[in-house]
Design a protein around this motif. Structure first.
Motif, short mmCIF file in Angstrom:
data_model
loop_
_atom_site.label_atom_id
_atom_site.label_comp_id
_atom_site.label_asym_id
_atom_site.label_seq_id
_atom_site.Cartn_x
_atom_site.Cartn_y
_atom_site.Cartn_z
N ILE A 6 57.90 52.93 -33.59
CA ILE A 6 57.74 53.90 -34.67
C ILE A 6 56.56 54.79 -34.29
O ILE A 6 55.46 54.29 -34.07
CB ILE A 6 57.51 53.20 -36.03
CG1 ILE A 6 58.72 52.31 -36.35
CG2 ILE A 6 57.26 54.22 -37.13
CD1 ILE A 6 58.56 51.44 -37.58
N THR A 7 56.82 56.08 -34.19
CA THR A 7 55.80 57.01 -33.73
C THR A 7 55.48 58.07 -34.79
O THR A 7 56.31 58.38 -35.64
CB THR A 7 56.25 57.73 -32.44
OG1 THR A 7 57.46 58.44 -32.69
CG2 THR A 7 56.46 56.74 -31.30
N VAL A 8 54.27 58.60 -34.70
CA VAL A 8 53.83 59.72 -35.52
C VAL A 8 53.59 60.89 -34.56
O VAL A 8 52.86 60.75 -33.57
CB VAL A 8 52.52 59.40 -36.28
CG1 VAL A 8 52.10 60.59 -37.15
CG2 VAL A 8 52.66 58.13 -37.11
N LEU A 9 54.20 62.02 -34.85
CA LEU A 9 54.10 63.21 -34.00
C LEU A 9 53.13 64.20 -34.65
O LEU A 9 53.29 64.55 -35.82
CB LEU A 9 55.47 63.86 -33.85
CG LEU A 9 56.63 62.90 -33.52
CD1 LEU A 9 57.96 63.62 -33.61
CD2 LEU A 9 56.43 62.28 -32.16
N HIS A 10 52.13 64.62 -33.89
CA HIS A 10 51.17 65.59 -34.42
C HIS A 10 50.63 66.45 -33.28
O HIS A 10 49.99 65.92 -32.35
CB HIS A 10 50.00 64.89 -35.13
CG HIS A 10 49.00 65.83 -35.69
ND1 HIS A 10 49.26 66.63 -36.78
CD2 HIS A 10 47.75 66.12 -35.30
CE1 HIS A 10 48.19 67.36 -37.04
NE2 HIS A 10 47.26 67.08 -36.14
N LYS A 11 50.91 67.73 -33.33
CA LYS A 11 50.47 68.68 -32.30
C LYS A 11 50.86 68.17 -30.92
O LYS A 11 52.03 67.90 -30.67
CB LYS A 11 48.98 68.97 -32.42
CG LYS A 11 48.58 69.67 -33.72
CD LYS A 11 47.11 69.99 -33.75
CE LYS A 11 46.74 70.71 -35.04
NZ LYS A 11 45.31 70.98 -35.09
N ASP A 12 49.87 68.00 -30.04
CA ASP A 12 50.16 67.52 -28.68
C ASP A 12 49.92 66.02 -28.54
O ASP A 12 49.77 65.51 -27.45
CB ASP A 12 49.31 68.29 -27.66
CG ASP A 12 47.83 67.90 -27.74
OD1 ASP A 12 47.35 67.58 -28.84
OD2 ASP A 12 47.16 67.91 -26.69
N TYR B 297 42.02 61.75 -33.32
CA TYR B 297 42.77 60.59 -33.77
C TYR B 297 42.91 60.60 -35.29
O TYR B 297 44.01 60.45 -35.84
CB TYR B 297 42.06 59.32 -33.28
CG TYR B 297 42.41 58.07 -34.04
CD1 TYR B 297 43.60 57.39 -33.79
CD2 TYR B 297 41.54 57.57 -35.02
CE1 TYR B 297 43.92 56.23 -34.50
CE2 TYR B 297 41.86 56.42 -35.72
CZ TYR B 297 43.03 55.76 -35.47
OH TYR B 297 43.35 54.64 -36.18
N HIS B 298 41.80 60.79 -35.98
CA HIS B 298 41.81 60.77 -37.45
C HIS B 298 42.64 61.92 -38.01
O HIS B 298 43.28 61.77 -39.07
CB HIS B 298 40.37 60.81 -37.98
CG HIS B 298 40.29 60.49 -39.44
ND1 HIS B 298 40.04 61.44 -40.39
CD2 HIS B 298 40.46 59.31 -40.11
CE1 HIS B 298 40.03 60.88 -41.58
NE2 HIS B 298 40.29 59.60 -41.43
N GLU B 299 42.66 63.04 -37.34
CA GLU B 299 43.45 64.20 -37.78
C GLU B 299 44.94 63.85 -37.88
O GLU B 299 45.64 64.36 -38.76
CB GLU B 299 43.25 65.36 -36.81
CG GLU B 299 44.00 66.62 -37.20
CD GLU B 299 43.79 67.74 -36.20
OE1 GLU B 299 44.79 68.37 -35.83
OE2 GLU B 299 42.64 67.96 -35.77
N ILE B 300 45.42 62.98 -37.01
CA ILE B 300 46.83 62.57 -37.08
C ILE B 300 47.13 62.01 -38.47
O ILE B 300 48.10 62.38 -39.12
CB ILE B 300 47.16 61.52 -35.99
CG1 ILE B 300 47.02 62.13 -34.60
CG2 ILE B 300 48.56 60.94 -36.20
CD1 ILE B 300 47.07 61.12 -33.46
N TYR B 301 46.27 61.12 -38.95
CA TYR B 301 46.47 60.52 -40.27
C TYR B 301 46.22 61.53 -41.38
O TYR B 301 46.97 61.57 -42.36
CB TYR B 301 45.55 59.31 -40.44
CG TYR B 301 46.02 58.10 -39.69
CD1 TYR B 301 47.02 57.27 -40.22
CD2 TYR B 301 45.49 57.76 -38.45
CE1 TYR B 301 47.46 56.16 -39.54
CE2 TYR B 301 45.93 56.63 -37.77
CZ TYR B 301 46.91 55.85 -38.31
OH TYR B 301 47.36 54.74 -37.64
N ARG B 302 45.14 62.30 -41.25
CA ARG B 302 44.77 63.26 -42.30
C ARG B 302 45.87 64.29 -42.53
O ARG B 302 46.17 64.65 -43.67
CB ARG B 302 43.44 63.93 -41.91
CG ARG B 302 42.73 64.58 -43.08
CD ARG B 302 41.37 65.13 -42.70
NE ARG B 302 41.43 66.09 -41.62
CZ ARG B 302 41.00 65.88 -40.37
NH1 ARG B 302 40.46 64.73 -40.03
NH2 ARG B 302 41.10 66.81 -39.45
#
Length: 178
Positions: free
Chosen positions: A60-66, A158-163
């Protein structure tokens, strides 16, 4: 072996069953939230399957920017010890080539009842071309290390992915330890 975006009801059922079995309740997001984020294109719920379509595990992945966060990764208990995890991790890195690929693991140095399991998990990822970032995070009260496939990722990135991907309720429970 292949990675398949979950679409069929049986795939979701297999994924959810292994998800609940493999991850402690304190580390699980609501499955319905992840299914919603998948519909929004923020997450991918992937089944690790044999060429015959047999269910081998989940990613299970989270995609954010690059960046791509491998949020959850597990091989079915009956299939462990057959090099499936290494092969699946390789497929994931191919799938997301050109992106910074990262994941979190429980701190292997921390004295915990499952310390040997944590040490084995860290060794697995290091054998499979992952690199430890020079900081620890508190993720919902659990001390974690962040690993990447090489490129550095700062705590802020890293935190930006969650935020950016989840509600404040989730991102506010992630802090830098050191």
């Amino acid at each position: 072996m292949k990675l398949t975006n979950c679409a069929a009801e049986t795939q979701f059922a297999n994924l959810e069953r292994l998800y609940i079995e493999a991850f402690p309740k304190a580390e699980r997001k609501p499955f319905s939230l992840m299914a919603q984020k998948s519909q929004e294109g923020i997450m991918e719920l992937l089944a690790i399957e044999g060429e015959d379509g047999s269910f081998l595990g989940l990613a299970i992945t989270v995609l954010h920017k690059d960046m791509v966060l491998l949020d959850y990764f597990a091989v079915s208990p009956a299939m462990r010890g057959q090099n499936i995890g290494s092969r699946a991790l390789g497929l994931l890195q191919e799938r997301y080539s050109g992106k910074r690929f990262l994941l979190e693991i429980e701190d292997a140095d921390e004295d915990a009842p499952n310390r040997q399991e944590r040490i084995r998990r860290k060794a697995f990822y290091l054998r499979n071309n992952m690199t430890v970032m020079p900081y620890y995070v508190n993720l919902f009260g659990i001390q974690m290390q962040v690993l990447t496939n090489g490129p550095k990722i700062s705590f802020e990135e890293y935190h930006e992915i969650y935020r950016e991907s989840f509600a404040e309720k989730i991102s506010s429970n992630i802090t830098l330890i050191r």
